[in-house]
Design a protein around this motif. Structure first.
Motif, PDB file in Angstrom:
ATOM      1  N   MET A  56       0.805  -1.224   0.000  1.00 21.41           N
ATOM      2  CA  MET A  56       0.000   0.000   0.000  1.00 21.41           C
ATOM      3  C   MET A  56       0.840   1.276   0.000  1.00 21.41           C
ATOM      4  SD  MET A  56      -3.262  -1.015   2.399  1.00 21.41           S
ATOM      5  CE  MET A  56      -2.323  -1.992   3.565  1.00 21.41           C
ATOM      6  N   LEU A  57       2.085   1.168  -0.430  1.00 26.80           N
ATOM      7  CA  LEU A  57       2.896   2.372  -0.601  1.00 26.80           C
ATOM      8  C   LEU A  57       2.532   3.087  -1.897  1.00 26.80           C
ATOM      9  CD1 LEU A  57       6.355   0.975   0.541  1.00 26.80           C
ATOM     10  CD2 LEU A  57       4.889   2.553   1.796  1.00 26.80           C
ATOM     11  N   PHE A  67      -6.000  -9.530   1.531  1.00 27.05           N
ATOM     12  CA  PHE A  67      -5.143 -10.128   2.547  1.00 27.05           C
ATOM     13  C   PHE A  67      -6.013 -10.894   3.533  1.00 27.05           C
ATOM     14  CE2 PHE A  67      -3.227  -9.716   6.836  1.00 27.05           C
ATOM     15  CZ  PHE A  67      -2.072 -10.462   6.633  1.00 27.05           C
ATOM     16  N   LYS A  68      -5.878 -12.212   3.553  1.00 27.60           N
ATOM     17  CA  LYS A  68      -6.653 -13.061   4.465  1.00 27.60           C
ATOM     18  C   LYS A  68      -8.145 -12.738   4.392  1.00 27.60           C
ATOM     19  CE  LYS A  68      -4.645 -14.203   8.386  1.00 27.60           C
ATOM     20  NZ  LYS A  68      -3.945 -14.130   9.701  1.00 27.60           N
ATOM     21  N   ASP A  69      -8.654 -12.723   3.175  1.00 26.14           N
ATOM     22  CA  ASP A  69     -10.081 -12.498   2.889  1.00 26.14           C
ATOM     23  C   ASP A  69     -10.552 -11.062   3.119  1.00 26.14           C
ATOM     24  OD1 ASP A  69     -10.432 -15.192   2.179  1.00 26.14           O
ATOM     25  OD2 ASP A  69     -10.761 -15.760   4.272  1.00 26.14           O
ATOM     26  N   GLN A  70      -9.615 -10.144   3.397  1.00 25.79           N
ATOM     27  CA  GLN A  70      -9.978  -8.743   3.580  1.00 25.79           C
ATOM     28  C   GLN A  70      -9.435  -7.905   2.426  1.00 25.79           C
ATOM     29  OE1 GLN A  70      -8.289  -8.203   7.716  1.00 25.79           O
ATOM     30  NE2 GLN A  70     -10.201  -7.087   7.977  1.00 25.79           N
ATOM     31  N   PRO A  71     -10.305  -7.240   1.662  1.00 24.72           N
ATOM     32  CA  PRO A  71      -9.809  -6.327   0.629  1.00 24.72           C
ATOM     33  C   PRO A  71      -9.026  -5.198   1.290  1.00 24.72           C
ATOM     34  CG  PRO A  71     -12.147  -6.770   0.326  1.00 24.72           C
ATOM     35  CD  PRO A  71     -11.777  -7.299   1.676  1.00 24.72           C
ATOM     36  N   ILE A  72      -7.888  -4.850   0.723  1.00 26.92           N
ATOM     37  CA  ILE A  72      -7.073  -3.789   1.317  1.00 26.92           C
ATOM     38  C   ILE A  72      -6.785  -2.707   0.288  1.00 26.92           C
ATOM     39  CG2 ILE A  72      -5.982  -5.332   2.991  1.00 26.92           C
ATOM     40  CD1 ILE A  72      -3.492  -5.361   1.226  1.00 26.92           C
ATOM     41  N   GLU A  81      -3.324  -1.074  10.045  1.00 26.36           N
ATOM     42  CA  GLU A  81      -3.076  -2.337  10.745  1.00 26.36           C
ATOM     43  C   GLU A  81      -2.563  -3.410   9.786  1.00 26.36           C
ATOM     44  OE1 GLU A  81      -5.824  -0.510  11.101  1.00 26.36           O
ATOM     45  OE2 GLU A  81      -5.600   0.141  13.192  1.00 26.36           O
ATOM     46  N   ILE A  82      -3.163  -3.479   8.600  1.00 29.91           N
ATOM     47  CA  ILE A  82      -2.757  -4.511   7.653  1.00 29.91           C
ATOM     48  C   ILE A  82      -1.348  -4.264   7.137  1.00 29.91           C
ATOM     49  CG2 ILE A  82      -3.226  -5.463   5.343  1.00 29.91           C
ATOM     50  CD1 ILE A  82      -6.183  -5.257   5.973  1.00 29.91           C
ATOM     51  N   ARG A  83      -0.974  -3.008   6.944  1.00 34.02           N
ATOM     52  CA  ARG A  83       0.384  -2.717   6.459  1.00 34.02           C
ATOM     53  C   ARG A  83       1.433  -3.274   7.412  1.00 34.02           C
ATOM     54  NH1 ARG A  83       1.539   3.306   4.901  1.00 34.02           N
ATOM     55  NH2 ARG A  83       0.634   2.692   2.921  1.00 34.02           N
ATOM     56  N   GLN A  84       1.120  -3.283   8.712  1.00 40.18           N
ATOM     57  CA  GLN A  84       2.059  -3.843   9.680  1.00 40.18           C
ATOM     58  C   GLN A  84       2.224  -5.351   9.507  1.00 40.18           C
ATOM     59  OE1 GLN A  84       1.252  -2.538  13.770  1.00 40.18           O
ATOM     60  NE2 GLN A  84       0.150  -0.784  12.928  1.00 40.18           N
ATOM     61  N   ILE A 164       3.721 -11.539   6.154  1.00 37.70           N
ATOM     62  CA  ILE A 164       4.354 -11.616   4.835  1.00 37.70           C
ATOM     63  C   ILE A 164       5.526 -10.655   4.826  1.00 37.70           C
ATOM     64  CG2 ILE A 164       4.057 -11.255   2.347  1.00 37.70           C
ATOM     65  CD1 ILE A 164       1.053 -11.679   2.747  1.00 37.70           C
ATOM     66  N   LEU A 165       6.629 -11.074   4.214  1.00 40.85           N
ATOM     67  CA  LEU A 165       7.793 -10.203   4.081  1.00 40.85           C
ATOM     68  C   LEU A 165       8.065  -9.976   2.591  1.00 40.85           C
ATOM     69  CD1 LEU A 165       9.882  -8.760   5.868  1.00 40.85           C
ATOM     70  CD2 LEU A 165      11.353 -10.771   5.638  1.00 40.85           C
ATOM     71  N   LEU A 166       8.127  -8.699   2.198  1.00 39.41           N
ATOM     72  CA  LEU A 166       8.434  -8.320   0.825  1.00 39.41           C
ATOM     73  C   LEU A 166       9.878  -7.830   0.778  1.00 39.41           C
ATOM     74  CD1 LEU A 166       5.224  -6.156   0.135  1.00 39.41           C
ATOM     75  CD2 LEU A 166       5.493  -8.636  -0.168  1.00 39.41           C
ATOM     76  N   LEU A 167      10.657  -8.376  -0.139  1.00 39.73           N
ATOM     77  CA  LEU A 167      12.074  -8.025  -0.255  1.00 39.73           C
ATOM     78  C   LEU A 167      12.349  -7.505  -1.660  1.00 39.73           C
ATOM     79  CD1 LEU A 167      13.420 -11.282   1.429  1.00 39.73           C
ATOM     80  CD2 LEU A 167      13.112  -9.079   2.536  1.00 39.73           C
ATOM     81  N   ASP A 168      12.735  -6.236  -1.738  1.00 35.24           N
ATOM     82  CA  ASP A 168      12.892  -5.587  -3.036  1.00 35.24           C
ATOM     83  C   ASP A 168      14.358  -5.353  -3.378  1.00 35.24           C
ATOM     84  OD1 ASP A 168      12.392  -4.301  -5.421  1.00 35.24           O
ATOM     85  OD2 ASP A 168      11.860  -2.387  -4.493  1.00 35.24           O
TER      86      ASP A 168
END
Length: 252
Positions: A56-57, A67-72, A81-84, A164-168
């Motif tokens: 969400m950046l 994310f886990k059945d929740q639209p974000i 909260e979800i970004r964390q 989840i961990l995103l690595l760029d």
């Protein structure tokens, strides 16, 4: 056979910049808990933008991220909260130069998550010890090598307890000798079941860590397969061309 648990789903994602040309063009994707997906592709194909959309950046034009059945999305009340839950590690470390390593790591869990200071200190020390940097906790970023800074950046993401961990492109700014120390940390996380989406140009690392490889080009998924299949027998001509760029013929 244990049923896979889907943790993240992307449906028909479109993202454009000011010129109106889509960077991500009708991209769909799913990620299972404990899975490591590596995204490869030429520069400018949308890999990093995709990760930034997941975290969400970046706002999206259309489509859904679930994310886990929740639209974000950035407009949702629960976005903060979800970004964390979706941590991200960047190519350029993003450490605060005026804070010690301990200060960099502890700031978000204390200020954002409002966690107990003693608990955070204990978690920080365990994580720093795990990546071999406990003796650097009172140092400043300028006193660390590039590889050490990137390991600190990984710890800073992990201390938030992401799902989840995103690595760029986390090794893109590193000298070759420092690459291995960072990638070894990621390999250990993968073995422990951390759910990750990784953008990288390190093909040997991709082979070692990936459960699945996505090949992106011009904002679309051109090919998706297991690493052995993708690297040894790519299905598309475009993927073959891309992989051939990593091979060189001797000069006679």
């Amino acid at each position: 056979m244990k049923k896979q648990e889907e943790i993240l789903k992307v449906e028909h994602l479109i993202k454009s910049y000011e010129n109106g040309k889509p960077v991500l063009n009708d991209l769909s994707f799913s990620l299972n808990k404990g899975e490591v997906v590596v995204i490869v592709g030429p520069s400018g194909c949308g890999k990093s933008t995709f990760l930034r959309c997941l975290n969400m950046l970046e706002p999206i034009d259309s489509g859904k991220i679930i994310f886990k059945d929740q639209p974000i999305s950035r407009s949702e009340k629960n976005a903060h909260e979800i970004r964390q839950k979706i941590g991200m590690v960047f190519q350029s470390y993003e450490l605060f130069p005026h804070k010690t390593i301990m200060g960099n790591i502890m700031m978000a869990p204390l200020k954002v998550q409002k966690r107990n200071k003693k608990e955070v200190e204990q978690a920080e020390q365990q994580l720093l010890e795990r990546v071999g940097l406990l003796d650097k906790k009172d140092a400043y970023p300028r006193q660390l090598s590039g590889g050490q800074k990137q390991r600190v950046a990984i710890v800073r993401a992990l201390i938030m307890n992401p799902e989840i961990l995103l690595l760029d492109e986390i090794t893109a700014a590193l000298d070759p000798e420092m690459v291995r120390e960072v990638l070894q940390v990621v390999l250990e996380l993968a073995r422990e079941g951390m759910t990750m989406v990784i953008v990288t140009h390190e093909m040997e690392f991709a082979k070692a860590v990936a459960d699945r490889v996505l090949f992106l080009d011009q904002g679309v998924v051109v090919e998706e397969s297991r690493p052995a299949e993708f690297f040894n027998h790519p299905e598309t001509e475009r993927a073959q061309q891309f992989l051939n760029t990593f091979h060189y013929d001797a000069i006679e």
